[in-house]
Design an enzyme around this catalytic site. Structure first.
Site, short mmCIF file in Angstrom:
data_model
loop_
_atom_site.label_atom_id
_atom_site.label_comp_id
_atom_site.label_asym_id
_atom_site.label_seq_id
_atom_site.Cartn_x
_atom_site.Cartn_y
_atom_site.Cartn_z
N HIS A 151 -15.83 -9.71 15.56
CA HIS A 151 -15.06 -10.94 15.75
C HIS A 151 -13.66 -10.87 15.16
CE1 HIS A 151 -13.62 -15.01 14.71
NE2 HIS A 151 -14.14 -15.33 15.87
N ARG B 273 -12.36 -10.98 9.16
CA ARG B 273 -13.04 -11.99 8.34
C ARG B 273 -14.55 -11.91 8.49
NH1 ARG B 273 -11.72 -16.59 11.07
NH2 ARG B 273 -10.09 -15.70 12.38
N HIS C 230 -4.47 -11.31 19.68
CA HIS C 230 -3.62 -12.09 18.75
C HIS C 230 -3.08 -11.20 17.62
CE1 HIS C 230 -5.46 -15.47 20.76
NE2 HIS C 230 -6.59 -15.38 20.13
N HIS D 154 -10.30 -9.98 17.19
CA HIS D 154 -9.22 -10.91 16.80
C HIS D 154 -8.59 -10.32 15.54
CE1 HIS D 154 -11.80 -14.46 18.50
NE2 HIS D 154 -10.84 -14.19 19.37
N GLU E 153 -4.11 -13.62 13.86
CA GLU E 153 -3.70 -14.82 14.60
C GLU E 153 -2.95 -15.80 13.71
OE1 GLU E 153 -7.00 -16.66 16.59
OE2 GLU E 153 -5.72 -18.02 17.72
N GLN F 280 -15.21 -22.81 25.78
CA GLN F 280 -14.10 -23.62 25.25
C GLN F 280 -13.36 -24.40 26.35
OE1 GLN F 280 -11.58 -21.42 22.52
NE2 GLN F 280 -13.31 -20.81 21.25
N ASP G 294 -8.04 -17.30 27.01
CA ASP G 294 -8.59 -17.61 25.70
C ASP G 294 -9.29 -18.98 25.63
OD1 ASP G 294 -9.17 -17.63 23.01
OD2 ASP G 294 -7.13 -17.42 22.30
N ARG H 263 -10.46 -25.52 14.71
CA ARG H 263 -11.73 -24.79 14.62
C ARG H 263 -12.87 -25.73 14.23
NH1 ARG H 263 -13.17 -19.58 10.79
NH2 ARG H 263 -13.41 -21.25 9.26
ZN LIG Z 1 -10.31 -15.66 20.93
#
Ligand SMILES: [Zn+2]
Length: 490
Positions: free
Chosen positions: A214, A217, A284, A247, A250, A63, A335, A87
């Site tokens: 992850h 979700r 988060h 995660h 968040e 990222q 992050d 996203r």
């Molecule tokens: Zn992350």
């Protein structure tokens, strides 16, 4: 074993600041001895100020290359920009990445981390497969690129392959743009076993392998339990258990969707499962009610905080005063790498609270916080070696060292025998530090430095940065530049 001795004028030790300190390191990258009030004879005299290097507990290396590409508002009527629109940009970028791109980007961001004072990184790694969604010939190809990039840069890595199996709560099918991330439980565990066999699973070296479901979700309850149990069974008896990161809460929408699915908020739901302990890092944990905040603080797990990314994405504000007041553990991560700066993460952790509460020094700790810690927590050994302090920078730096080391499963975060020789040497003549002593040094760095006072950085006993320069930085930056140009053209 070869021994190396360095001498500094001032060092932050577990018991507090000490003068004229000799630090002896072994060729295995660990600290052998630390002696205060010691003469510099026979030492590499570094001078200046030594503090423990900071663990960066949450990174998505690739990222770095898209940081800054999502700062343009959509056309009128296209809806509000949010985490979810960001996203979409990220998924589009992911489509273009091949293994050599990821390697070049990771090397660049790891050099940037070292220069900022981070000496280890927790890589939350979810880009596994080829553009068609099929695994590479070596299913660990992308993981290997990232691990090799850390070795090239000279930063310690806790590599956590991500389990991504579903597109939303309740086992919903994966969505467009997620096909390069997907594994079922079996293929995921094989990947983890492969990496552990190649790189060792235990802590102590430069590479540690953990796991990262992850988010709630992306997994079903059965899958989550299954992989945590399989991973726990892999751990050698010597280890307390490898790192498990997730995660968690968040986005407000994520909380609403979790409530609709389960009747519980995400942090509450996860804690209800009875699995969370000090191996876990909840990244988060932004949206928590009072009960969740207290329960997470009691759990012994670490809250993974990424204040600059959370601000950039418009996530919300972590309830830091209440959580830390109850003895909660925390560490920091860069992050999405919109900022790669120890100082900025810790400063914005405090500043967010100042802006909301219209008060100052809200995270300085102190007597009332210590009382709450005694009442609220069983595992105090890491925090017991913190000196009494009312300095906000001092308190936050120490908390993030202890929490970061715990979350990454690494013996780091303190200048003490047996810990990794992960050290940051600050320039005592930097305008933000000159004339300061004790925790005022950390306050000067974190709250008031124009430019970067980090002069040298040692990770695992080796100097990665000397006089502000990383020895490979020109070549690494050039390869990164070529990669970016190719990606932006494509
Ligand atoms: Zn992350």
């Amino acid at each position: 074993m070869t021994k190396n001795k360095i001498h500094v004028d001032t060092a932050l030790l577990p018991g507090g600041w000490a003068a004229s300190v000799v630090i002896e390191t072994g060729d295995d990258g660990a600290i052998l001895s630390v002696t205060a009030d010691s003469a510099p004879q026979g030492c590499d005299h570094i001078g200046g100020i030594a503090v423990p290097g900071m663990p960066n507990l949450h990174s998505h290396a690739f990222q770095r290359a898209m940081a800054g590409l999502a700062e343009t508002a959509g056309p009128p009527g296209s809806g509000d920009d949010s985490f979810w629109t960001w996203r979409k940009v990220m998924y589009g970028f992911v489509e273009r990445l091949a293994p050599p791109h990821v390697a070049a980007i990771a090397r660049q961001v790891y050099v940037e981390m070292l220069k900022a004072g981070y000496t280890a990184v927790g890589e939350f790694h979810y880009l596994h497969h080829g553009v068609d969604g099929e695994p590479y010939d070596d299913p660990a190809e992308m993981s290997e690129r990232v691990i090799a990039a850390a070795a090239d840069a000279g930063i310690g890595i806790t590599h956590m392959p991500v389990l991504y199996a579903h597109g939303d709560f309740g086992g919903a099918p994966a969505q467009t743009g997620q096909h390069r991330f997907l594994n079922d439980g079996e293929r995921f565990i094989r990947l983890v076993e492969t990496l552990r066999a190649r790189h060792g699973g235990g802590s102590g070296g430069d590479t540690v392998i953990g796991i990262a479901p992850h988010s709630l979700r992306a997994v079903t309850p059965e899958l989550l339990r299954g992989v945590v149990e399989a991973f726990t069974a892999m751990d050698s008896p010597k280890m307390e258990g490898g790192p498990i990161h997730i995660h968690i809460a968040e986005q407000a929408k994520e909380v609403d969707d979790c409530l609709a699915w389960s009747g519980r908020r995400p942090v509450a739901w996860l804690l209800d499962q009875g699995m969370v302990d000090r191996r876990w890092c909840l990244v988060h944990a932004t949206h928590m009610d009072g009960d969740e905040t207290a329960a997470l603080a009691r759990s012994g797990a670490v809250a993974g905080l990424c204040p600059t990314t959370e601000a950039n994405l418009g996530d919300g504000l972590f309830p830091a005063p209440r959580y830390l007041g109850q003895g909660g553990r925390m560490g920091i991560g860069s992050d999405s790498h919109v900022s790669v700066s120890v100082a900025e993460e810790l400063r914005w952790l405090e500043y967010g609270q100042r802006l909301v509460h219209r008060k100052r020094n809200l995270l300085a700790g102190g007597p009332s916080q210590k009382e709450d810690q005694k009442k609220g927590q069983e595992n105090q050994e890491d925090q017991a070696d913190q000196a009494e302090t009312r300095s906000t920078g001092g308190n936050l730096y120490r908390l993030a060292l202890a929490g970061g080391a715990q979350a990454l499963g690494r013996p780091t975060g303190a200048i003490a025998p047996g810990r990794r020789a992960d050290l940051v040497f600050l320039d005592e003549n930097h305008a933000s530090l000159v004339g300061k002593t004790g925790d005022a040094i950390l306050d000067g760095w974190l709250f008031a430095a124009q430019g970067n006072p980090v002069r040298h950085v040692m990770a695992g006993g080796r100097f990665a940065v000397r006089d502000g320069r990383h020895e490979g930085e020109e070549g690494i930056a050039a390869a990164y530049g070529e990669t970016l140009k190719a990606l932006m053209a494509g």
